[in-house]
Scaffold this motif. Structure first.
Motif, PDB file in Angstrom:
ATOM      1  N   ASP A 440       0.826  -1.212   0.000  1.00  0.00           N
ATOM      2  CA  ASP A 440       0.000   0.000   0.000  1.00  0.00           C
ATOM      3  C   ASP A 440       0.858   1.259   0.000  1.00  0.00           C
ATOM      4  O   ASP A 440       0.588   2.207  -0.749  1.00  0.00           O
ATOM      5  CB  ASP A 440      -0.931   0.010   1.218  1.00  0.00           C
ATOM      6  N   GLU A 441       1.879   1.295   0.854  1.00  0.00           N
ATOM      7  CA  GLU A 441       2.734   2.472   0.927  1.00  0.00           C
ATOM      8  C   GLU A 441       3.559   2.627  -0.358  1.00  0.00           C
ATOM      9  O   GLU A 441       3.758   3.743  -0.845  1.00  0.00           O
ATOM     10  CB  GLU A 441       3.675   2.381   2.135  1.00  0.00           C
ATOM     11  N   ILE A 442       4.031   1.495  -0.888  1.00  0.00           N
ATOM     12  CA  ILE A 442       4.808   1.548  -2.133  1.00  0.00           C
ATOM     13  C   ILE A 442       3.939   2.070  -3.274  1.00  0.00           C
ATOM     14  O   ILE A 442       4.367   2.908  -4.083  1.00  0.00           O
ATOM     15  CB  ILE A 442       5.383   0.159  -2.460  1.00  0.00           C
ATOM     16  N   ASP A 443       2.695   1.593  -3.347  1.00  0.00           N
ATOM     17  CA  ASP A 443       1.763   2.094  -4.363  1.00  0.00           C
ATOM     18  C   ASP A 443       1.492   3.583  -4.190  1.00  0.00           C
ATOM     19  O   ASP A 443       1.313   4.316  -5.169  1.00  0.00           O
ATOM     20  CB  ASP A 443       0.443   1.327  -4.290  1.00  0.00           C
ATOM     21  N   PHE A 444       1.451   4.028  -2.940  1.00  0.00           N
ATOM     22  CA  PHE A 444       1.108   5.427  -2.665  1.00  0.00           C
ATOM     23  C   PHE A 444       2.170   6.382  -3.231  1.00  0.00           C
ATOM     24  O   PHE A 444       1.864   7.523  -3.596  1.00  0.00           O
ATOM     25  CB  PHE A 444       0.937   5.648  -1.165  1.00  0.00           C
ATOM     26  N   MET A 445       3.410   5.923  -3.330  1.00  0.00           N
ATOM     27  CA  MET A 445       4.436   6.776  -3.937  1.00  0.00           C
ATOM     28  C   MET A 445       4.098   7.050  -5.401  1.00  0.00           C
ATOM     29  O   MET A 445       4.304   8.160  -5.901  1.00  0.00           O
ATOM     30  CB  MET A 445       5.815   6.130  -3.814  1.00  0.00           C
ATOM     31  N   TRP A 446       3.567   6.037  -6.095  1.00  0.00           N
ATOM     32  CA  TRP A 446       3.132   6.257  -7.476  1.00  0.00           C
ATOM     33  C   TRP A 446       1.940   7.214  -7.505  1.00  0.00           C
ATOM     34  O   TRP A 446       1.861   8.099  -8.368  1.00  0.00           O
ATOM     35  CB  TRP A 446       2.751   4.921  -8.134  1.00  0.00           C
ATOM     36  N   TYR A 447       1.004   7.058  -6.557  1.00  0.00           N
ATOM     37  CA  TYR A 447      -0.153   7.953  -6.506  1.00  0.00           C
ATOM     38  C   TYR A 447       0.297   9.404  -6.335  1.00  0.00           C
ATOM     39  O   TYR A 447      -0.268  10.322  -6.951  1.00  0.00           O
ATOM     40  CB  TYR A 447      -1.088   7.553  -5.364  1.00  0.00           C
ATOM     41  N   LEU A 448       1.306   9.643  -5.500  1.00  0.00           N
ATOM     42  CA  LEU A 448       1.785  11.009  -5.291  1.00  0.00           C
ATOM     43  C   LEU A 448       2.321  11.614  -6.582  1.00  0.00           C
ATOM     44  O   LEU A 448       2.260  12.827  -6.787  1.00  0.00           O
ATOM     45  CB  LEU A 448       2.863  11.030  -4.205  1.00  0.00           C
ATOM     46  N   TRP A 449       2.852  10.793  -7.471  1.00  0.00           N
ATOM     47  CA  TRP A 449       3.324  11.278  -8.763  1.00  0.00           C
ATOM     48  C   TRP A 449       2.169  11.722  -9.650  1.00  0.00           C
ATOM     49  O   TRP A 449       2.252  12.740 -10.330  1.00  0.00           O
ATOM     50  CB  TRP A 449       4.153  10.183  -9.449  1.00  0.00           C
ATOM     51  N   THR A 450       1.041  11.014  -9.625  1.00  0.00           N
ATOM     52  CA  THR A 450       0.053  11.186 -10.689  1.00  0.00           C
ATOM     53  C   THR A 450      -1.392  11.242 -10.233  1.00  0.00           C
ATOM     54  O   THR A 450      -2.278  11.460 -11.045  1.00  0.00           O
ATOM     55  CB  THR A 450       0.218  10.025 -11.696  1.00  0.00           C
ATOM     56  N   GLY A 451      -1.666  11.060  -8.938  1.00  0.00           N
ATOM     57  CA  GLY A 451      -3.049  10.951  -8.464  1.00  0.00           C
ATOM     58  C   GLY A 451      -3.833  12.241  -8.547  1.00  0.00           C
ATOM     59  O   GLY A 451      -3.286  13.342  -8.456  1.00  0.00           O
ATOM     60  N   LYS A 452      -5.147  12.096  -8.691  1.00  0.00           N
ATOM     61  CA  LYS A 452      -6.033  13.262  -8.820  1.00  0.00           C
ATOM     62  C   LYS A 452      -5.913  14.207  -7.631  1.00  0.00           C
ATOM     63  O   LYS A 452      -5.949  15.427  -7.781  1.00  0.00           O
ATOM     64  CB  LYS A 452      -7.490  12.798  -8.938  1.00  0.00           C
ATOM     65  N   LYS A 453      -5.845  13.623  -6.447  1.00  0.00           N
ATOM     66  CA  LYS A 453      -5.782  14.437  -5.233  1.00  0.00           C
ATOM     67  C   LYS A 453      -4.393  14.414  -4.606  1.00  0.00           C
ATOM     68  O   LYS A 453      -4.243  14.641  -3.407  1.00  0.00           O
ATOM     69  CB  LYS A 453      -6.845  13.960  -4.227  1.00  0.00           C
ATOM     70  N   SER A 454      -3.386  14.150  -5.430  1.00  0.00           N
ATOM     71  CA  SER A 454      -2.015  14.214  -4.921  1.00  0.00           C
ATOM     72  C   SER A 454      -1.605  15.668  -4.736  1.00  0.00           C
ATOM     73  O   SER A 454      -1.746  16.467  -5.664  1.00  0.00           O
ATOM     74  CB  SER A 454      -1.048  13.549  -5.890  1.00  0.00           C
ATOM     75  N   PRO A 455      -1.066  16.038  -3.571  1.00  0.00           N
ATOM     76  CA  PRO A 455      -0.600  17.416  -3.386  1.00  0.00           C
ATOM     77  C   PRO A 455       0.630  17.746  -4.225  1.00  0.00           C
ATOM     78  O   PRO A 455       0.990  18.919  -4.340  1.00  0.00           O
ATOM     79  CB  PRO A 455      -0.276  17.477  -1.884  1.00  0.00           C
TER      80      PRO A 455
END
Length: 622
Positions: A440-455
């Motif tokens: 989950d945490e490893i995936d979240f690093m990818w989300y921070l790169w490209t996610g809709k609600k990534s800061p």
């Protein structure tokens, strides 16, 4: 033992006598009454090493301003610029002059005197002890003497000063001494450097930039989305690895992968050749990698419905017979549907060959010593946001909803927004680096790169559409409402308060979105509460922005934004003494000069003074 007794005991160990306490109180009181040091803000460097190096060397024009201030009445503009060029590139200038037979004892003596005068000027707002710490070890004592000599009635000090310079020249040590003075001037011209995100991608020399930053005396880094992408790749996130490689192939920067970090693309290239034999080699590799990427992204999105990124699942929306794809409920013609590795029943499963490609790349990323060293540095000096001297620094955005209120993510039954969301994101990222993380945490690093609600991102990225759909209306990337509301002072004050900043002098320093100066956009927004300093360092953005980067200078007199024109080359600087053309706009001038006592460091020093005064009372038996 009570807390007070503990710190009294510790202070006694450091200051064992009453006089030692008095001496330190006097010293610290003097420090807080000096002008604050100059802060230099840069963002979105995107691998443009030569331009970055020059901006670092000229300190966003501060060096040129100091030279003009000191020598405008005695030297011509050309002579002043020659001094600047010598400070920027001392070895290169002297090598060039040697080749032209333009070096002489008189030239050395003249330049040494000019540089010493300038060094005196830039060191004047620091304590002597701080200047000593900045001196190069090889010449520390000598430079200290030269900086602080005072003429006397018999001119003994002047003769002493002249004799030192004559000896330096006589033993042919002038060049090393000039290099040492140039480095000292640059170091003292800027007290602290802020890099507000995005060191990587587009330009090909981020590795050289990081090597340079690792030698810098005082800095912090606010992670950008491109930085977190590389950090995720270095931590083994497979979707991030595929994206890093795809980005650098797209911008023709594979040298940073192969030469800079020793990452082998052999497995990928061979797989691409075998899969798409009709295509040119690198085009085949890039197409093969794109499919691998969209599969890996799909797997991540399917594991995390909380990301709300189902609209990015497009491999299962392809109509191969009609060569179309459905995106956002609209059917688009595709440029290409020749995807032999996509199983139409299980489109997000990697083939055995694709699995080998990504595992080989992952091995290279995890075992690149230089990359891992750079990423360790990003973790050591970096963060999601920074509060520094009453200003708030972050790269991307603080997610907001359509009404302008804080928005964020719901994860494991908890909703994170505002400062709490950024703190949560940083905790997750650091857990990954420490080896304490799960999938989950490893995936979240990818989300921070490209996610809709990534800061760090703040927009809905359309990589698939840009790769395979010709119709550019499908490429539009909606942005977070933050970018609508951050023009208002009300929203900026709300964000500043959320991060514990209540001073009327507080600002948000923001990067990430290039300021389209050519279209009339301004970097200073919300009545001066927010400054966007992404002016397009990357050559890919020059047409969009109309300039080649903004930087921000914050010194004891106030804040000013610097707009820079494109940098031609170091060779041009050496040949013609041609500096980057920059314009400076002072948008906030302080009525009273800002002193060290007004800064974060000053507040800590004042607390230390109060503790020392209590220790002094103990020594005096009060």
């Amino acid at each position: 033992m009570k807390d007070r007794d503990i710190w009294i005991k510790l202070l006694k160990e450091k200051y064992p006598t009453k006089q030692a306490v008095c001496r330190e109180i006097i010293n610290l009181t003097a420090i807080i009454n000096l002008p604050k040091g100059t802060e230099h803000f840069m963002s979105d460097i995107h691998g443009e090493y030569e331009a970055f190096l020059h901006i670092m060397n000229n300190c966003s024009g501060v060096i040129r301003e100091k030279v003009r201030m000191l020598f405008s009445e005695t030297l011509s503009v050309r002579e002043q610029q020659e001094i600047c060029t010598l400070i920027y590139y001392p070895r290169e200038v002297m090598n060039r002059k040697r080749n032209l037979n333009e070096l002489s004892e008189d030239w050395y003596r003249l330049m040494l005197n000019y540089l010493l005068e300038l060094a005196k000027m830039v060191s004047s707002k620091y304590t002597r002890s701080k200047v000593r710490r900045a001196l190069p070890k090889e010449f520390g004592d000598i430079i200290d003497e030269l900086l602080h000599f005072m003429p006397d009635e018999d001119d003994n000090q002047i003769r002493y000063h002249r004799q030192i310079l004559d000896t330096i020249i006589g033993i042919e040590n002038s060049e090393e001494f000039i290099v040492a003075l140039a480095e000292l001037i640059k170091r003292l011209a800027v007290d602290h450097l802020h890099i507000v995100g995005d060191i990587f991608d587009r330009g090909g020399d981020a590795d050289k930039i990081l090597d340079l930053l690792m030698e810098y005396h005082s800095l912090d880094i606010e992670w950008g989305n491109h930085d977190i992408l590389w950090m995720g790749a270095a931590c083994g996130n497979e979707a991030s690895i595929a994206t890093v490689v795809k980005n650098n192939m797209k911008y023709n920067n594979i040298q940073i992968l192969e030469s800079g970090y020793g990452i082998s693309l052999r497995s990928l290239v061979l797989f691409g050749e075998n899969t798409y034999p009709e295509l040119e080699v690198m085009e085949a590799a890039q197409k093969a990698l794109s499919i691998i990427l969209f599969k890996l992204e799909g797997q991540t999105i399917l594991r995390h419905p909380e990301y709300n990124m189902q609209d990015r699942l497009l491999l299962d929306k392809i109509d191969y017979e009609n060569k179309t794809v459905v995106s956002q409920q609209i059917t688009y013609a595709m440029k290409d549907t020749d995807f032999p590795t996509v199983d139409r029943e299980h489109p997000y499963e990697l083939t055995e060959g694709e699995q080998k490609v990504i595992q080989d790349l992952k091995f290279s990323f995890l075992n690149s010593h230089r990359l891992q060293k750079h990423v360790d540095f990003l973790f050591e000096k970096g963060c999601m946001y920074k509060r520094y001297n009453e200003n708030l620094l972050y790269h991307g955005c603080i997610p907001l909803d359509e009404q302008g209120n804080f928005d964020g993510m719901e994860i494991d039954g908890n909703t994170y927004m505002g400062r709490e969301y950024l703190d949560y994101a940083e905790r997750m990222v650091r857990k990954v680096r420490k080896g304490e993380a799960g999938q989950d945490e490893i995936d979240f690093m990818w989300y921070l790169w490209t996610g809709k609600k990534s800061p760090l991102c703040g927009r809905n990225i359309k990589t698939f559409e840009r790769t395979f759909i010709q119709d550019k209306t499908a490429w539009k990337e909606p942005t977070d409402p933050y970018y609508k509301f951050y023009h208002t002072e009300k929203t900026c004050n709300m964000i500043l308060r959320e991060f514990g900043l209540f001073s009327p002098l507080s600002h948000i320093i923001n990067g990430h979105t290039p300021v389209k100066t050519v279209e009339g956009e301004e970097p200073v927004r919300a009545n001066g509460k927010l400054i966007v300093i992404d002016g397009g360092f990357s050559q890919a953005y020059h047409k969009t922005t109309g300039i080649a980067g903004y930087t921000l200078i914050y010194n004891s007199h106030g804040m000013r934004i610097k707009a820079h024109q494109p940098f031609e080359s170091v060779e041009k600087v050496l040949e013609e003494n041609k500096d980057i053309e920059s314009t400076s706009t002072m948008f906030e001038t302080e009525k009273d000069r800002i002193m060290v006592g007004d800064t974060d460091e000053g507040k800590e020093i004042k607390e230390e003074i109060q503790m020392l005064k209590k220790l002094l009372e103990v020594y005096r038996g009060k």
